[in-house]
Scaffold this motif. Structure first.
Motif, PDB file in Angstrom:
ATOM      1  N   UNK A  87       8.256  -6.371  -1.329  1.00 31.81           N
ATOM      2  CA  UNK A  87       7.927  -7.356  -2.368  1.00 31.81           C
ATOM      3  C   UNK A  87       8.212  -6.778  -3.751  1.00 31.81           C
ATOM      4  N   UNK A  88       7.773  -5.535  -3.966  1.00 38.78           N
ATOM      5  CA  UNK A  88       7.971  -4.904  -5.263  1.00 38.78           C
ATOM      6  C   UNK A  88       9.455  -4.700  -5.549  1.00 38.78           C
ATOM      7  N   UNK A  89      10.214  -4.262  -4.529  1.00 40.00           N
ATOM      8  CA  UNK A  89      11.655  -4.070  -4.702  1.00 40.00           C
ATOM      9  C   UNK A  89      12.351  -5.394  -4.978  1.00 40.00           C
ATOM     10  N   UNK A  90      11.909  -6.461  -4.312  1.00 44.54           N
ATOM     11  CA  UNK A  90      12.501  -7.779  -4.543  1.00 44.54           C
ATOM     12  C   UNK A  90      12.278  -8.217  -5.983  1.00 44.54           C
ATOM     13  N   UNK A  91      11.059  -8.003  -6.489  1.00 42.50           N
ATOM     14  CA  UNK A  91      10.764  -8.354  -7.876  1.00 42.50           C
ATOM     15  C   UNK A  91      11.626  -7.548  -8.839  1.00 42.50           C
ATOM     16  N   UNK A  92      11.784  -6.256  -8.552  1.00 44.98           N
ATOM     17  CA  UNK A  92      12.611  -5.395  -9.407  1.00 44.98           C
ATOM     18  C   UNK A  92      14.056  -5.886  -9.445  1.00 44.98           C
ATOM     19  N   UNK A  93      14.599  -6.211  -8.303  1.00 44.81           N
ATOM     20  CA  UNK A  93      15.983  -6.679  -8.251  1.00 44.81           C
ATOM     21  C   UNK A  93      16.135  -8.005  -8.989  1.00 44.81           C
ATOM     22  N   UNK A 204      11.982   2.903 -12.079  1.00 52.27           N
ATOM     23  CA  UNK A 204      11.880   1.544 -12.598  1.00 52.27           C
ATOM     24  C   UNK A 204      11.219   0.538 -11.661  1.00 52.27           C
ATOM     25  N   UNK A 205      11.339   0.728 -10.342  1.00 48.75           N
ATOM     26  CA  UNK A 205      10.980  -0.368  -9.443  1.00 48.75           C
ATOM     27  C   UNK A 205       9.497  -0.716  -9.477  1.00 48.75           C
ATOM     28  N   UNK A 206       8.642   0.300  -9.696  1.00 48.40           N
ATOM     29  CA  UNK A 206       7.211   0.013  -9.722  1.00 48.40           C
ATOM     30  C   UNK A 206       6.760  -0.650 -11.017  1.00 48.40           C
ATOM     31  N   UNK A 207       7.652  -0.705 -12.018  1.00 52.59           N
ATOM     32  CA  UNK A 207       7.309  -1.335 -13.299  1.00 52.59           C
ATOM     33  C   UNK A 207       7.551  -2.839 -13.281  1.00 52.59           C
ATOM     34  N   UNK A 208       8.169  -3.333 -12.230  1.00 53.49           N
ATOM     35  CA  UNK A 208       8.456  -4.769 -12.157  1.00 53.49           C
ATOM     36  C   UNK A 208       7.161  -5.560 -11.995  1.00 53.49           C
ATOM     37  N   UNK A 209       7.147  -6.804 -12.444  1.00 54.83           N
ATOM     38  CA  UNK A 209       5.945  -7.644 -12.307  1.00 54.83           C
ATOM     39  C   UNK A 209       5.682  -7.990 -10.850  1.00 54.83           C
ATOM     40  N   UNK A 210       4.486  -8.488 -10.529  1.00 55.61           N
ATOM     41  CA  UNK A 210       4.203  -8.901  -9.145  1.00 55.61           C
ATOM     42  C   UNK A 210       5.242  -9.893  -8.640  1.00 55.61           C
ATOM     43  N   UNK A 211       5.566  -9.765  -7.375  1.00 56.78           N
ATOM     44  CA  UNK A 211       6.621 -10.588  -6.789  1.00 56.78           C
ATOM     45  C   UNK A 211       6.171 -12.029  -6.627  1.00 56.78           C
TER      46      UNK A 211
END
Length: 579
Positions: A87-93, A204-211
């Motif tokens: 989920x977190x990686x999807x939000x980052x992408x 960077x990936x953990x800085x993305x907002x909730x998916x």
């Protein structure tokens, strides 16, 4: 027609997530399996949501992935953790502008992040293009331009990065470059900064907002994944698969690999190969098994066996080449008592390798067959007695046949091309076509039949036996000789580690058989005319005398594709050029 089978199929307990996609999960006979295997197909199937996220709900603490590397690092990820991370990686992408239909190339070796990103891309509807780390600048440019790649996610590896950097000027569609650094034994990642122009995935990936799950709903026939074929001849083709391709591997993991929720399964395959999703992803998680990954730079049979011993691997699958190196080890040195089941695919299995492995372990290898364009089309299933060297029987989700050159069906014992009869409904697991190449698609798939280009024959029990690619069959003095039958004979000689059989033009016979041979290290100093004659006599005794190689060449290694398949076409080209 008998399949030589009398035992009932194994009973599958409960209704695990994967088994809910089958109308019937327990069968009383092979005939019952062939008649009643049927998928329950949701209107908008998505493997990441419908299988993996569902496991996370129902079995959150279940161990989904056990990953380790040759640096001593180890990660144990539960289904709940994989859901959270994907989920977190999807939000980052998504923050990088990647979304539905965007082609994304993954060059991640066996890094842990490959599994997370594969799920993330599925969740946002992007088209994933797994690729090997051995690609050159030319290979990368070809793939980027042919597929209009939008983003590349790669290992932070000197060679890989250098080739990608060199390809940038000729890759105008690529707008995002993302580097994944190496995991260290202490759980940290390599400290050097990522290359210029690359995003730092770990930073960077953990800085993305909730998916937030996208509003779109994928259709089953949308393109989910594309593989570039390994190209034994000509430029690689782009094999496009839809979302049901993942479901096609349910039978791979549940029935061929014989997996269940207590299994710890290891498939040896680079994540750039199609075999990775056969053995390290879809089918194994349909079964609820744990995928075991050993991330290493260079294959060594002893190291691999030590990992299997340490982690108590229960199920193993690898190409015959890997088994050939394993049986040259003293297997009595390793505690492999946890090992219950072994499969092989990727190339034809020589009976001599089967017999030696069985002699040393008591385990019979179960062979399977398929292509980049398919899931497993033929297999030796748990309820069958394997015949050494046979690919097994047709997987019930495909209608398999053997055809002569004129398109008529072959009789038992007669060599022909393996085909899939498609009819009015495409089988679950069969590819959509070659992306942006209608001509190549029509050549392979026409009149309701998909032509594999592979030759085989079928025995009276319904087992199929591989002969070789159509282009590799040798016509000599009126005989048609399949390379594999001669290679199998040669492989029973203790001097031979690997070999490739090709045809060489001959004024009298049309073609003669040539053997290109890699010797075991203890035999290398014996390479010469005496050993040539010994190998020729050996083949004459093991198989029909007319098949023996009139030409034998000793080499240090065989030319192979980036996925490890022997390039017989390259051997033929060198012979034609007099090299």
């Amino acid at each position: 027609m008998s399949n030589g089978v009398s035992a009932p199929l194994p009973h599958r307990e409960g209704q695990g997530v994967g088994l809910r996609f089958l109308k019937q999960t327990s069968f009383t006979s092979v005939e019952d399996y062939n008649k009643h295997l049927e998928f329950i197909i949701p209107e908008h199937f998505n493997f990441a949501y419908d299988v993996m996220d569902q496991w996370a709900l129902e079995k959150p603490e279940g161990l989904a992935l056990l990953w380790t590397n040759d640096k001593g690092a180890e990660i144990r990820a539960t289904f709940a953790q994989l859901k959270e991370q994907s989920d977190q990686a999807a939000s980052y992408l998504q923050t990088l502008g990647i979304g539905k239909g965007d082609p994304v190339m993954l060059i991640l070796k066996r890094r842990y992040e490959w599994w997370v990103v594969m799920l993330a891309l599925c969740k946002i509807g992007a088209v994933v293009i797994p690729a090997t780390h051995m690609l050159t600048k030319k290979d990368i440019i070809y793939r980027n331009t042919r597929a209009s790649v939008k983003a590349i996610i790669c290992v932070d590896d000197d060679y890989v990065v250098s080739q990608i950097q060199a390809a940038r000027a000729d890759s105008p569609t690529v707008s995002q470059y993302i580097a994944v650094r190496e995991q260290q034994a202490d759980g940290t990642v390599a400290g050097r900064p990522v290359p210029d122009g690359f995003h730092d995935y770990q930073a960077e990936w953990m800085q993305a907002p909730p998916f937030q799950r996208p509003d779109f709903v994928n259709d089953n026939d949308d393109t989910m994944l594309m593989y570039f074929t390994s190209g034994t001849s000509g430029e690689p083709k782009m094999v496009a698969h839809d979302y049901l391709y993942a479901m096609g591997h349910l039978t791979t993991g549940v029935f061929w690999h014989n997996l269940h929720e207590g299994s710890l399964h290891l498939t040896v395959a680079d994540t750039g190969w199609g075999k990775a999703v056969w053995g390290k992803f879809y089918g194994q998680w349909f079964a609820g098994a744990t995928v075991f990954v050993f991330d290493h730079e260079k294959f060594n049979a002893d190291t691999l066996l030590r990992q299997m011993e340490r982690y108590r691997v229960t199920s193993f699958c690898a190409p015959p080449t890997i088994y050939r190196f394993m049986i040259r080890e003293d297997l009595s040195k390793y505690d492999l008592s946890s090992l219950e089941y072994c499969c092989t695919a990727g190339e034809a299995l020589n009976p001599a390798v089967f017999e030696k492995f069985y002699e040393k372990t008591g385990i019979k290898m179960m062979e399977g067959f398929g292509q980049t364009e398919t899931t497993m089309t033929l297999g030796t299933f748990p309820w069958m007695e394997p015949k050494p060297g046979s690919m097994g029987i047709p997987n019930a989700q495909y209608e398999i046949d053997l055809l002569r050159a004129d398109g008529t069906p072959c009789e038992d014992g007669e060599k022909g091309e393996i085909v899939v009869r498609v009819g009015s409904k495409k089988p679950v697991g069969l590819f959509k076509g070659y992306y942006r190449d209608e001509e190549k698609t029509r050549e392979a798939w026409h009149d309701g039949i998909y032509h594999t280009g592979d030759m085989a024959w079928r025995d009276e029990d319904g087992y199929y036996w591989f002969e070789g690619r159509i282009d590799d069959v040798i016509k000599s003095s009126g005989y048609r000789i399949g390379p594999f039958e001669v290679e199998s004979a040669l492989m029973t000689h203790p001097a031979v580690v690997e070999c490739a059989i090709t045809g060489v033009p001959d004024d009298v016979r049309g073609m003669v058989v040539k053997a290109t041979v890699v010797l075991g290290k203890e035999w290398k100093d014996k390479a010469g005319e005496e050993l040539v004659k010994e190998l020729q006599q050996h083949v004459k005794h093991v198989t029909a005398p007319y098949k023996y190689p009139r030409i034998v060449e000793f080499v240090d290694e065989l030319p192979k594709t980036i996925s490890g398949k022997i390039r017989r076409v390259e051997i033929r080209q060198k012979d034609a050029e007099g090299k």
